[in-house]
Design a protein around this motif. Structure first.
Motif, mmCIF file in Angstrom:
data_model
loop_
_atom_site.group_PDB
_atom_site.id
_atom_site.type_symbol
_atom_site.label_atom_id
_atom_site.label_comp_id
_atom_site.label_asym_id
_atom_site.label_seq_id
_atom_site.Cartn_x
_atom_site.Cartn_y
_atom_site.Cartn_z
ATOM 1 N N ALA A 1 13.472 3.231 -5.880
ATOM 2 C CA ALA A 1 13.229 3.160 -7.318
ATOM 3 C C ALA A 1 12.815 1.757 -7.754
ATOM 4 O O ALA A 1 13.378 0.752 -7.316
ATOM 5 N N ILE A 2 11.833 1.717 -8.651
ATOM 6 C CA ILE A 2 11.379 0.473 -9.265
ATOM 7 C C ILE A 2 11.219 0.737 -10.756
ATOM 8 O O ILE A 2 10.587 1.710 -11.159
ATOM 9 N N TRP B 1 7.864 -8.525 5.204
ATOM 10 C CA TRP B 1 8.275 -7.343 5.956
ATOM 11 C C TRP B 1 9.472 -6.608 5.354
ATOM 12 O O TRP B 1 9.656 -5.416 5.623
ATOM 13 N N TYR B 2 10.280 -7.306 4.585
ATOM 14 C CA TYR B 2 11.634 -6.781 4.299
ATOM 15 C C TYR B 2 12.046 -7.152 2.883
ATOM 16 O O TYR B 2 12.066 -8.320 2.512
ATOM 17 N N GLU B 3 12.369 -6.125 2.083
ATOM 18 C CA GLU B 3 12.849 -6.322 0.716
ATOM 19 C C GLU B 3 14.267 -5.775 0.632
ATOM 20 O O GLU B 3 14.484 -4.561 0.625
ATOM 21 N N GLN B 4 15.254 -6.687 0.610
ATOM 22 C CA GLN B 4 16.641 -6.253 0.681
ATOM 23 C C GLN B 4 17.117 -5.569 -0.596
ATOM 24 O O GLN B 4 18.136 -4.872 -0.563
ATOM 25 N N ARG B 5 16.423 -5.722 -1.689
ATOM 26 C CA ARG B 5 16.806 -4.957 -2.882
ATOM 27 C C ARG B 5 16.626 -3.459 -2.639
ATOM 28 O O ARG B 5 17.311 -2.645 -3.248
ATOM 29 N N MET C 1 14.720 -3.238 -8.778
ATOM 30 C CA MET C 1 14.487 -2.427 -7.583
ATOM 31 C C MET C 1 15.770 -1.883 -6.973
ATOM 32 O O MET C 1 16.829 -2.488 -7.087
ATOM 33 N N GLY C 2 15.608 -0.748 -6.269
ATOM 34 C CA GLY C 2 16.642 -0.233 -5.394
ATOM 35 C C GLY C 2 17.700 0.608 -6.064
ATOM 36 O O GLY C 2 17.632 0.898 -7.259
#
Length: 449
Positions: A119-120, A146-150, A126-127
């Motif tokens: 979800a955004i 590469w990586y979105e921790q949210r 986010m998230g």
């Protein structure tokens, strides 16, 4: 039991004086609790929440009743909503327990994101927990190419629970304040409370003149809590989520292509992405190891075969951040590749590079290593047919075709779009890779394209 609708005629809650606030500059981050007693056994997560909830109100106000009726009017949608928490809600409960927080807060992602890690919001939150960038940075959530921790359902949960513990402590363990602060921000809430205190007015959250969204936030939460706690009364059959983890982890060597792993695990790529939503590209981040969340019943079987998989599926790609003095020719020479390959893989229309720009670099010129991975595009405000379409050289008709959609089809928040090969399974001849896109409210195929 037959479902029924409540009459919106009950009196609102009486205002109350609440504990004093801990000033922000004197606050220390909450520490997790030591577990001294054996864990109690519950039939399911819903019983665990119901028996330990601290915020059940004997009288429900009009706004809470309104949202209860909305849920009751759409029982199938309510069931679909609750099912989205299947793989994550137990982990949330365990994290809440560490900080001695009310277990009903495990329902909060239903309000925040529909328990959707993709979800955004229109504002960029986010998230599962709808972290804004500033709060995410405070709690150490990383955002790399590469990586979105949210988006990571577990790591973002750990951060969110720490934030909730902070808010709960700061506002005297008053849950209405905790929820209001989570939605509207602690600074605004504190100012409103202090203003009413100085004016001798009620400091009930409903009397503080908070933004409309925040005023509605607590009743939305109370509505879903009421339906969970009193499901039988409302004729609701809750999904049978056990009070134990249904999510396990497997660690593999090196960087892993998502679709190769989905074939290995015999799981749909969309499902792999859902459980590992922090991986926003065609592969996991480069590194010595990669961890995947998977259904716990698959852990032993896949662990026994993982060495064979890792040896056969090493990715020979790295990312290169453009530094001062870099050029395509210099980078190509350093990595023993060709300028034409770099331009093709990174969709470069010219030879110009920007400082700190990140490029995908193939570490081999073999035919098997020259497929083109699509970059992920997270839809943001201002996106149009032309600026996104030009960037990726793709049309809205192609997006619709790849996803079995009509041009007039409405897109739902968090929908996974296949950009490229509709069959998405990895083949030697495949030159494109499907990447997960997140869709926001108001987005259409033309806006995505």
């Amino acid at each position: 039991m037959e479902r029924f609708f409540l009459i919106l005629a009950l009196a609102s809650l009486a205002s109350c004086q609440l504990p004093s606030i801990i000033p922000a500059d004197q606050y220390q981050e909450a520490e997790p609790m030591m577990e001294l007693e054996a864990a109690q056994v519950y039939e399911n997560v819903w019983q665990r929440i119901s028996l330990n909830a601290v915020s059940q109100d004997p009288i429900l106000d009009e706004l809470t009743l309104k949202y209860i009726n909305v849920y009751l009017a759409n029982p199938e949608q309510l069931t679909k909503l609750l099912l989205k928490g299947e793989y994550f809600i137990f982990f949330v409960l365990e994290q809440l327990k560490k900080y001695d927080l009310p277990p009903e807060l495990a329902l909060l992602p239903y309000i925040e994101s529909n328990y959707d890690p993709f979800a955004i919001s229109a504002s960029g939150a986010m998230g599962l927990w709808q972290f804004m960038p500033a709060t995410a940075r405070i709690y150490g959530l990383q955002d790399t190419w590469w990586y979105e921790q949210r988006h990571d359902p577990l790591i973002s949960t750990e951060a969110a629970v720490k934030y909730l513990a902070y808010l709960h402590q700061r506002f005297g363990k008053n849950l209405n304040y905790t929820l209001s602060a989570y939605n509207g921000g602690p600074t605004l809430l504190e100012k409103k409370i202090k203003l009413n205190q100085r004016m001798g007015k009620s400091v009930d959250y409903k009397k503080l003149g908070l933004p409309q969204q925040t005023q509605e936030y607590v009743p939305k939460f109370k509505a879903i809590l009421e339906l969970v706690v009193n499901a039988e009364k409302y004729g609701i059959e809750l999904p049978p989520f056990p009070d134990r983890s249904v999510l396990g982890q497997i660690t593999l060597d090196g960087q892993i292509e998502i679709f190769a792993f989905s074939e290995f695990a015999e799981l749909q790529p969309e499902f792999i992405y859902k459980l590992n939503a922090g991986y926003t590209k065609w592969a996991s981040p480069p590194g010595k190891t990669t961890m995947f969340n998977i259904p716990i019943e698959l852990v032993d079987t896949l662990t026994q075969k993982k060495d064979q998989f890792s040896q056969a599926n090493q990715i020979n790609w790295v990312t290169h951040k453009v530094a001062k003095g870099d050029s395509l020719w210099k980078i190509a020479a350093n990595y023993d590749t060709e300028v034409g390959v770099l331009k093709k893989v990174n969709y470069l229309q010219s030879n110009a590079l920007s400082l700190n720009q990140e490029l995908l670099i193939p570490l081999s010129n073999s035919q098997n290593q020259t497929f083109i991975p699509y970059q992920a595009h997270i839809v943001s405000e201002g996106d149009t047919l032309w600026n996104i379409g030009l960037k990726y050289s793709i049309s809205p008709n192609e997006i619709a075709k790849n996803n079995g959609l009509q041009m007039s089809s409405a897109l739902k928040i968090g929908k996974e779009l296949n950009i490229g090969n509709k069959n998405i399974y990895r083949t030697i001849q495949s030159k494109k890779r499907t990447i997960l896109y997140s869709v926001k409210q108001g987005d259409s195929l033309y806006r995505i394209a």
